[in-house]
Scaffold this motif. Structure first.
Motif, PDB file in Angstrom:
ATOM      1  N   THR A  25      31.429  39.379  57.189  1.00 46.51           N
ATOM      2  CA  THR A  25      32.591  38.612  56.757  1.00 46.51           C
ATOM      3  C   THR A  25      32.115  37.247  56.267  1.00 46.51           C
ATOM      4  O   THR A  25      31.039  36.782  56.657  1.00 46.51           O
ATOM      5  N   GLY A  26      32.911  36.618  55.410  1.00 48.32           N
ATOM      6  CA  GLY A  26      32.525  35.323  54.858  1.00 48.32           C
ATOM      7  C   GLY A  26      32.736  34.188  55.835  1.00 48.32           C
ATOM      8  O   GLY A  26      33.547  34.267  56.759  1.00 48.32           O
ATOM      9  N   GLY A  27      31.992  33.108  55.620  1.00 42.93           N
ATOM     10  CA  GLY A  27      32.085  31.957  56.509  1.00 42.93           C
ATOM     11  C   GLY A  27      33.270  31.047  56.238  1.00 42.93           C
ATOM     12  O   GLY A  27      33.479  30.078  56.966  1.00 42.93           O
ATOM     13  N   LEU A  28      34.051  31.320  55.200  1.00 46.54           N
ATOM     14  CA  LEU A  28      35.256  30.574  54.825  1.00 46.54           C
ATOM     15  C   LEU A  28      34.897  29.149  54.379  1.00 46.54           C
ATOM     16  O   LEU A  28      33.836  28.613  54.689  1.00 46.54           O
ATOM     17  N   GLY A  35      37.686  20.152  59.947  1.00 40.77           N
ATOM     18  CA  GLY A  35      38.568  20.646  58.901  1.00 40.77           C
ATOM     19  C   GLY A  35      38.217  20.088  57.541  1.00 40.77           C
ATOM     20  O   GLY A  35      38.276  20.799  56.524  1.00 40.77           O
ATOM     21  N   TRP A  36      37.814  18.813  57.512  1.00 40.35           N
ATOM     22  CA  TRP A  36      37.407  18.194  56.244  1.00 40.35           C
ATOM     23  C   TRP A  36      36.054  18.722  55.778  1.00 40.35           C
ATOM     24  O   TRP A  36      35.882  19.095  54.617  1.00 40.35           O
ATOM     25  N   ALA A  37      35.073  18.774  56.700  1.00 44.51           N
ATOM     26  CA  ALA A  37      33.712  19.141  56.326  1.00 44.51           C
ATOM     27  C   ALA A  37      33.567  20.628  56.017  1.00 44.51           C
ATOM     28  O   ALA A  37      32.772  21.010  55.150  1.00 44.51           O
ATOM     29  N   TRP A  38      34.315  21.469  56.717  1.00 46.32           N
ATOM     30  CA  TRP A  38      34.152  22.919  56.576  1.00 46.32           C
ATOM     31  C   TRP A  38      35.215  23.525  55.667  1.00 46.32           C
ATOM     32  O   TRP A  38      34.903  24.296  54.757  1.00 46.32           O
ATOM     33  N   PHE A  39      36.482  23.151  55.876  1.00 48.86           N
ATOM     34  CA  PHE A  39      37.579  23.828  55.185  1.00 48.86           C
ATOM     35  C   PHE A  39      38.239  22.985  54.098  1.00 48.86           C
ATOM     36  O   PHE A  39      39.289  23.344  53.580  1.00 48.86           O
ATOM     37  N   ARG A  40      37.635  21.829  53.779  1.00 49.00           N
ATOM     38  CA  ARG A  40      38.149  20.953  52.721  1.00 49.00           C
ATOM     39  C   ARG A  40      39.567  20.460  53.015  1.00 49.00           C
ATOM     40  O   ARG A  40      40.347  20.205  52.102  1.00 49.00           O
ATOM     41  N   GLU A  41      39.905  20.326  54.276  1.00 45.99           N
ATOM     42  CA  GLU A  41      41.214  19.802  54.669  1.00 45.99           C
ATOM     43  C   GLU A  41      41.125  18.281  54.773  1.00 45.99           C
ATOM     44  O   GLU A  41      40.103  17.744  55.202  1.00 45.99           O
ATOM     45  N   LEU A  89      47.778  26.315  60.170  1.00 50.42           N
ATOM     46  CA  LEU A  89      47.810  24.865  60.003  1.00 50.42           C
ATOM     47  C   LEU A  89      46.402  24.321  59.830  1.00 50.42           C
ATOM     48  O   LEU A  89      45.431  24.958  60.240  1.00 50.42           O
ATOM     49  N   PRO A  90      46.267  23.119  59.257  1.00 46.56           N
ATOM     50  CA  PRO A  90      44.974  22.443  59.296  1.00 46.56           C
ATOM     51  C   PRO A  90      44.529  22.268  60.748  1.00 46.56           C
ATOM     52  O   PRO A  90      45.348  22.007  61.634  1.00 46.56           O
ATOM     53  N   LEU A  91      43.231  22.408  60.999  1.00 46.40           N
ATOM     54  CA  LEU A  91      42.724  22.365  62.371  1.00 46.40           C
ATOM     55  C   LEU A  91      43.140  21.099  63.111  1.00 46.40           C
ATOM     56  O   LEU A  91      43.607  21.150  64.249  1.00 46.40           O
ATOM     57  N   GLY A  92      42.963  19.943  62.463  1.00 45.81           N
ATOM     58  CA  GLY A  92      43.275  18.681  63.122  1.00 45.81           C
ATOM     59  C   GLY A  92      44.738  18.565  63.494  1.00 45.81           C
ATOM     60  O   GLY A  92      45.082  18.078  64.575  1.00 45.81           O
ATOM     61  N   ASN A 140      35.014  25.541  68.102  1.00 49.63           N
ATOM     62  CA  ASN A 140      35.554  26.877  68.319  1.00 49.63           C
ATOM     63  C   ASN A 140      36.716  27.191  67.384  1.00 49.63           C
ATOM     64  O   ASN A 140      36.903  28.349  66.979  1.00 49.63           O
ATOM     65  N   GLY A 141      37.505  26.176  67.025  1.00 48.36           N
ATOM     66  CA  GLY A 141      38.629  26.425  66.133  1.00 48.36           C
ATOM     67  C   GLY A 141      38.175  26.988  64.790  1.00 48.36           C
ATOM     68  O   GLY A 141      38.750  27.961  64.273  1.00 48.36           O
ATOM     69  N   GLY A 142      37.141  26.392  64.217  1.00 48.43           N
ATOM     70  CA  GLY A 142      36.628  26.870  62.943  1.00 48.43           C
ATOM     71  C   GLY A 142      36.012  28.249  63.057  1.00 48.43           C
ATOM     72  O   GLY A 142      36.213  29.121  62.194  1.00 48.43           O
ATOM     73  N   ILE A 143      35.230  28.474  64.121  1.00 44.67           N
ATOM     74  CA  ILE A 143      34.590  29.775  64.310  1.00 44.67           C
ATOM     75  C   ILE A 143      35.645  30.860  64.538  1.00 44.67           C
ATOM     76  O   ILE A 143      35.506  31.990  64.051  1.00 44.67           O
ATOM     77  N   SER A 144      36.706  30.525  65.266  1.00 48.86           N
ATOM     78  CA  SER A 144      37.787  31.492  65.482  1.00 48.86           C
ATOM     79  C   SER A 144      38.455  31.885  64.173  1.00 48.86           C
ATOM     80  O   SER A 144      38.847  33.044  63.982  1.00 48.86           O
ATOM     81  N   ARG A 145      38.584  30.940  63.254  1.00 49.18           N
ATOM     82  CA  ARG A 145      39.139  31.252  61.943  1.00 49.18           C
ATOM     83  C   ARG A 145      38.291  32.301  61.222  1.00 49.18           C
ATOM     84  O   ARG A 145      38.819  33.197  60.564  1.00 49.18           O
TER      85      ARG A 145
END
Length: 320
Positions: free
Chosen positions: A221-224, A280-286, A97-100, A23-28
């Motif tokens: 909107t983009g998937g980020l 965060g690593w797999a989706w947002f490169r964190e 912040l980074p999700l984690g 949910n954190g990623g989808i909320s972003r």
């Protein structure tokens, strides 16, 4: 009630952790469509409330009966602080912040709870409480790299810490709620507690950011992150957050508590910040440095110790 099935309970709470973690990623993505954290929180809470009310109207009308007296006051406090406050601060934190990291800080709540019950309520706790506090604080200092100054957005860290306070308040108020069976709010019907807490949160959030003031959203909107090339309808994203990121995990969390003790449920729920780090690593490169990974493990160990150091179990599923 059917005979408890620990295997089913574990499966349910693992699914809850996965849903809340995703949910954190989808909320972003939803906020990336042009929604402020305040506007997004209003949509999420209001939408979830409508679903809870519709479900109760169809399947459990007794949950629609308004609590009275002190039970009503506690439900309002639970909704305003434990739902509205938690979700608003959480949404700001994950936006900055980074999700984690946001989830690790928020999950300091059990440490705050055990400190509260030890020094305010004067409850007896197990000696490992002190190791829990030490591990959590040292681990958080390592993750934040305090020796280099604060490594992350200052406002984001403050919001994550406030989310931890709201999360702890949610546990403490919810725990008090389930002891009020004579007022009509009890463990036999947690849906009623959650429903009216969300009603209170909806009223409060619409005073802060009215739903009718929601800005117009683009058609797509983009998937980020790594999914930035994918276009999605923002209203579909919001619907996913409401149903799969709010209502469904709440409901599954209630079912899990029928099959497992709350202490086990809350420990298994620690998968959520782990999932958030991976997401965060797999989706947002964190990513975290090796030293920060060690710090994150220390924080998780401290939280688990804190959750198991109380001699009184918590019985409220955790919201995100």
């Amino acid at each position: 009630m059917p005979h408890p099935s620990p295997r089913l309970g574990y499966a349910l709470i693992v699914l809850v952790a996965v849903l809340f973690g995703l949910n954190g990623g989808i909320s972003r993505v939803a906020m990336g469509a042009g929604l402020s954290p305040e506007a997004f929180t209003t949509l999420r809470i209001t939408g979830a409330t409508l679903v809870f009310v519709a479900y109760a109207a169809c399947f459990r009308r007794s949950a629609l009966v308004r609590p009275r007296g002190s039970a009503l006051l506690l439900v309002i406090a639970l909704g305003v602080v434990g739902v509205l406050g938690l979700q608003l601060t959480y949404n700001v934190a994950i936006d900055r912040l980074p999700l984690g990291i946001a989830l690790l800080i928020e999950y300091l709540a059990p440490v705050l709870v055990v400190l509260w019950v030890r020094f305010v309520r004067r409850e007896d706790v197990r000696p490992r409480m002190w190791a829990a506090v030490a591990l959590a604080l040292v681990g958080l200092a390592v993750v934040s790299r305090v020796w280099n100054g604060l490594a992350f957005d200052g406002l984001g860290v403050v919001m994550a810490l406030l989310a931890a306070v709201c999360f702890a308040t949610y546990f403490l108020l919810g725990e008090h709620q389930v002891q009020l069976d004579e007022h009509g709010v009890g463990t036999d019907d947690p849906l009623r507690v959650i429903l009216w807490a969300f009603v209170a949160a909806t009223v409060g959030m619409n005073l802060v950011q009215p739903i009718w003031a929601t800005p117009a959203l683009p058609a797509t909107t983009g998937g980020l992150g790594r999914l930035d090339g994918i276009s999605v309808n923002p209203w579909l994203v919001i619907a996913v957050v409401v149903v799969f990121g709010t209502v469904l995990p709440f409901f599954l969390g209630m079912l899990a508590l029928r099959h497992l003790p709350a202490t086990i449920v809350t420990v298994v729920a620690m998968l959520e910040p782990v999932i958030a780090v991976v997401l965060g690593w797999a989706w947002f490169r964190e990513s975290l440095t090796p030293v920060q990974v060690v710090g994150a493990v220390a924080v998780l160990a401290g939280i688990v110790l804190a959750q198991t150091s109380r001699r009184v179990e918590l019985t409220v599923p955790a919201p995100q």
